[in-house]
Write a protein that holds these residues in place. Structure first.
Motif, PDB file in Angstrom:
ATOM      1  N   MET A   1      32.648  17.142  -5.870  1.00  9.25           N
ATOM      2  CA  MET A   1      32.939  15.879  -6.527  1.00  9.25           C
ATOM      3  C   MET A   1      32.754  16.017  -8.033  1.00  9.25           C
ATOM      4  N   LYS A   2      33.728  15.538  -8.811  1.00  8.45           N
ATOM      5  CA  LYS A   2      33.659  15.614 -10.256  1.00  8.45           C
ATOM      6  C   LYS A   2      32.592  14.672 -10.806  1.00  8.45           C
ATOM      7  N   THR A   3      32.110  14.995 -11.987  1.00  6.56           N
ATOM      8  CA  THR A   3      31.100  14.183 -12.649  1.00  6.56           C
ATOM      9  C   THR A   3      31.643  12.791 -12.957  1.00  6.56           C
ATOM     10  N   GLN A   4      30.844  11.793 -12.672  1.00  8.57           N
ATOM     11  CA  GLN A   4      31.191  10.411 -13.000  1.00  8.57           C
ATOM     12  C   GLN A   4      30.349   9.960 -14.189  1.00  8.57           C
ATOM     13  N   TRP A   5      30.985   9.263 -15.130  1.00  6.76           N
ATOM     14  CA  TRP A   5      30.301   8.866 -16.361  1.00  6.76           C
ATOM     15  C   TRP A   5      30.230   7.359 -16.495  1.00  6.76           C
ATOM     16  N   ILE A   6      29.061   6.886 -16.936  1.00  8.92           N
ATOM     17  CA  ILE A   6      28.866   5.470 -17.257  1.00  8.92           C
ATOM     18  C   ILE A   6      28.697   5.361 -18.770  1.00  8.92           C
ATOM     19  N   PRO A   7      29.559   4.612 -19.457  1.00  5.53           N
ATOM     20  CA  PRO A   7      29.469   4.532 -20.924  1.00  5.53           C
ATOM     21  C   PRO A   7      28.381   3.578 -21.389  1.00  5.53           C
ATOM     22  N   GLY A   8      27.685   3.972 -22.447  1.00  2.00           N
ATOM     23  CA  GLY A   8      26.617   3.120 -22.963  1.00  2.00           C
ATOM     24  C   GLY A   8      26.200   3.543 -24.354  1.00  2.00           C
ATOM     25  N   ALA A   9      24.962   3.202 -24.726  1.00  2.00           N
ATOM     26  CA  ALA A   9      24.464   3.520 -26.060  1.00  2.00           C
ATOM     27  C   ALA A   9      22.953   3.662 -26.048  1.00  2.00           C
ATOM     28  N   VAL A  10      22.440   4.331 -27.065  1.00  2.00           N
ATOM     29  CA  VAL A  10      21.008   4.462 -27.315  1.00  2.00           C
ATOM     30  C   VAL A  10      20.619   3.368 -28.301  1.00  2.00           C
ATOM     31  N   SER A  11      19.598   2.585 -27.990  1.00  2.00           N
ATOM     32  CA  SER A  11      19.301   1.426 -28.834  1.00  2.00           C
ATOM     33  C   SER A  11      18.777   1.806 -30.214  1.00  2.00           C
ATOM     34  N   ALA A  12      18.235   3.012 -30.398  1.00  2.00           N
ATOM     35  CA  ALA A  12      17.792   3.444 -31.719  1.00  2.00           C
ATOM     36  C   ALA A  12      18.952   3.520 -32.701  1.00  2.00           C
ATOM     37  N   THR A  13      20.167   3.593 -32.186  1.00  2.00           N
ATOM     38  CA  THR A  13      21.366   3.587 -33.021  1.00  2.00           C
ATOM     39  C   THR A  13      21.386   2.383 -33.964  1.00  2.00           C
ATOM     40  N   PHE A  14      20.770   1.293 -33.536  1.00  2.00           N
ATOM     41  CA  PHE A  14      20.902   0.029 -34.256  1.00  2.00           C
ATOM     42  C   PHE A  14      19.685  -0.325 -35.108  1.00  2.00           C
ATOM     43  N   LYS A  15      18.731   0.602 -35.255  1.00  2.00           N
ATOM     44  CA  LYS A  15      17.490   0.247 -35.946  1.00  2.00           C
ATOM     45  C   LYS A  15      17.686   0.043 -37.441  1.00  2.00           C
ATOM     46  N   LYS A  16      18.725   0.652 -38.032  1.00  2.00           N
ATOM     47  CA  LYS A  16      18.954   0.484 -39.465  1.00  2.00           C
ATOM     48  C   LYS A  16      19.942  -0.646 -39.770  1.00  2.00           C
ATOM     49  N   MET A  17      20.587  -1.216 -38.739  1.00  2.00           N
ATOM     50  CA  MET A  17      21.568  -2.260 -39.027  1.00  2.00           C
ATOM     51  C   MET A  17      20.936  -3.530 -39.595  1.00  2.00           C
ATOM     52  N   PRO A  18      19.769  -4.001 -39.161  1.00  2.00           N
ATOM     53  CA  PRO A  18      19.165  -3.761 -37.844  1.00  2.00           C
ATOM     54  C   PRO A  18      19.618  -4.836 -36.867  1.00  2.00           C
ATOM     55  N   LEU A  19      19.570  -4.500 -35.578  1.00  2.00           N
ATOM     56  CA  LEU A  19      19.925  -5.465 -34.545  1.00  2.00           C
ATOM     57  C   LEU A  19      18.743  -5.656 -33.610  1.00  2.00           C
ATOM     58  N   SER A  20      18.492  -6.893 -33.230  1.00  2.00           N
ATOM     59  CA  SER A  20      17.466  -7.186 -32.233  1.00  2.00           C
ATOM     60  C   SER A  20      17.944  -6.723 -30.869  1.00  2.00           C
ATOM     61  N   ALA A  21      17.045  -6.712 -29.914  1.00  2.00           N
ATOM     62  CA  ALA A  21      17.421  -6.332 -28.547  1.00  2.00           C
ATOM     63  C   ALA A  21      18.492  -7.263 -28.009  1.00  2.00           C
ATOM     64  N   ASP A  22      18.381  -8.569 -28.282  1.00  2.00           N
ATOM     65  CA  ASP A  22      19.391  -9.522 -27.827  1.00  2.00           C
ATOM     66  C   ASP A  22      20.750  -9.214 -28.456  1.00  2.00           C
ATOM     67  N   ASP A  23      20.733  -8.856 -29.743  1.00  2.00           N
ATOM     68  CA  ASP A  23      21.991  -8.523 -30.422  1.00  2.00           C
ATOM     69  C   ASP A  23      22.600  -7.243 -29.861  1.00  2.00           C
ATOM     70  N   VAL A  24      21.750  -6.272 -29.533  1.00  2.00           N
ATOM     71  CA  VAL A  24      22.237  -5.024 -28.944  1.00  2.00           C
ATOM     72  C   VAL A  24      22.917  -5.302 -27.607  1.00  2.00           C
ATOM     73  N   ILE A  25      22.281  -6.095 -26.787  1.00  2.00           N
ATOM     74  CA  ILE A  25      22.850  -6.437 -25.487  1.00  2.00           C
ATOM     75  C   ILE A  25      24.214  -7.107 -25.654  1.00  2.00           C
ATOM     76  N   ALA A  26      24.303  -8.057 -26.575  1.00  2.00           N
ATOM     77  CA  ALA A  26      25.558  -8.773 -26.794  1.00  2.00           C
ATOM     78  C   ALA A  26      26.653  -7.831 -27.287  1.00  2.00           C
ATOM     79  N   LEU A  27      26.310  -6.934 -28.213  1.00  2.00           N
ATOM     80  CA  LEU A  27      27.299  -6.003 -28.757  1.00  2.00           C
ATOM     81  C   LEU A  27      27.807  -5.039 -27.694  1.00  2.00           C
ATOM     82  N   LEU A  28      26.897  -4.473 -26.913  1.00  2.00           N
ATOM     83  CA  LEU A  28      27.313  -3.521 -25.880  1.00  2.00           C
ATOM     84  C   LEU A  28      28.207  -4.197 -24.843  1.00  2.00           C
TER      85      LEU A  28
END
Length: 260
Positions: free
Chosen positions: A1-28
């Motif tokens: 069976m081929k590899t299956q991928w789930i797309p997402g992000a690492v929340s540290a990506t947003f620490k300089k924007m900065p985005l709160s956890a709620d904002d990260v959830i909404a953006l993703l």
């Protein structure tokens, strides 16, 4: 069976924007992503099961999954590594994270002698056993200035620690050539979990390069199982570039599903 991928992000990506956890959830969610690695000291604190449990509820309510808990526990930094690791593990458990990310020491592998290496491998086995009791996998960050800075050293660390609950994350380490990166994927495929997805042409952040990442995804096609492809390191730390990278990632993964 081929590899299956789930797309997402690492929340540290947003620490300089900065985005709160709620904002990260909404953006993703708005970008059509499905998973998030919540980063310690950015959006989740160690030894905060109450806060972590609340964030888990918010994450799942938005239709996202928790891919991992990105801790900053490092091998070799603590006189009592077990209790120190357990502080991060408590938050990972409350967060519902299937994986806790740790760091493989504080030095480049070339600077670590055999005695030091074995001590770090023994510590790795210790924390792997502690996490196994909570049914959480331990995965090393694939990073320079640690024991996972080369394919050979990462492979040796897993071998010397000799614990079934030890894995690695993977990312295109700048110090390695594209060919060496692919060799690492193939050599470590049985112990690789999630991928951190970014492009750093000439050592600087750039837009996500579809051709580059097709090369890596092709190399990982036979890993099998389900893994998360998590965006990180956005050029200029902007939400606009993140949205563009997210679309590139989704197109890549959708194309792979059609051709798989």
């Amino acid at each position: 069976m081929k590899t299956q991928w789930i797309p997402g992000a690492v929340s540290a990506t947003f620490k300089k924007m900065p985005l709160s956890a709620d904002d990260v959830i909404a953006l993703l969610a708005d970008c059509g992503l499905k998973a998030v690695e919540w980063s310690e000291n950015v959006h989740v604190q160690p030894d905060d099961p109450v806060g972590a449990a609340l964030l888990r509820q918010k994450t799942e309510a938005a239709g996202l999954m928790v891919a991992a808990y990105g801790s900053y526990f490092r091998l070799g930094e603590n006189e009592q590594p077990g209790p120190a690791f357990e502080r991060s593990l408590r938050s990972a458990k409350a967060l519902g994270a299937p994986v806790i990310r740790v760091w493989a020491g504080t030095q480049a592998s070339a600077d670590v002698d055999d005695e030091q290496f074995m001590r770090l491998a023994q510590e790795a086995a210790l924390i792997a056993e502690i996490a196994a009791k909570e049914q959480i996998k331990v995965a090393f960050e694939w990073h320079k200035n640690t024991l996972t800075d080369t394919n050979e050293s990462a492979e040796r660390l897993i071998r010397e620690a000799n614990h079934p609950n030890l894995y690695c994350l993977w990312q295109p380490t700048v110090a390695l050539t594209p060919r060496e990166r692919v060799q690492g994927i193939k050599r470590m495929c049985g112990r690789l979990l999630n991928f951190h997805v970014y492009s750093w042409p000439d050592g600087k952040r750039g837009p996500l390069n579809a051709a580059e990442w097709q090369y890596y995804l092709d190399a990982a096609a036979d890993m099998g199982g389900t893994h998360c492809a998590l965006l990180e390191f956005v050029r200029d730390d902007t939400a606009e570039q993140f949205r563009a990278d997210a679309q590139t990632l989704l197109t890549l993964l959708e194309s792979g599903e059609k051709n798989g």
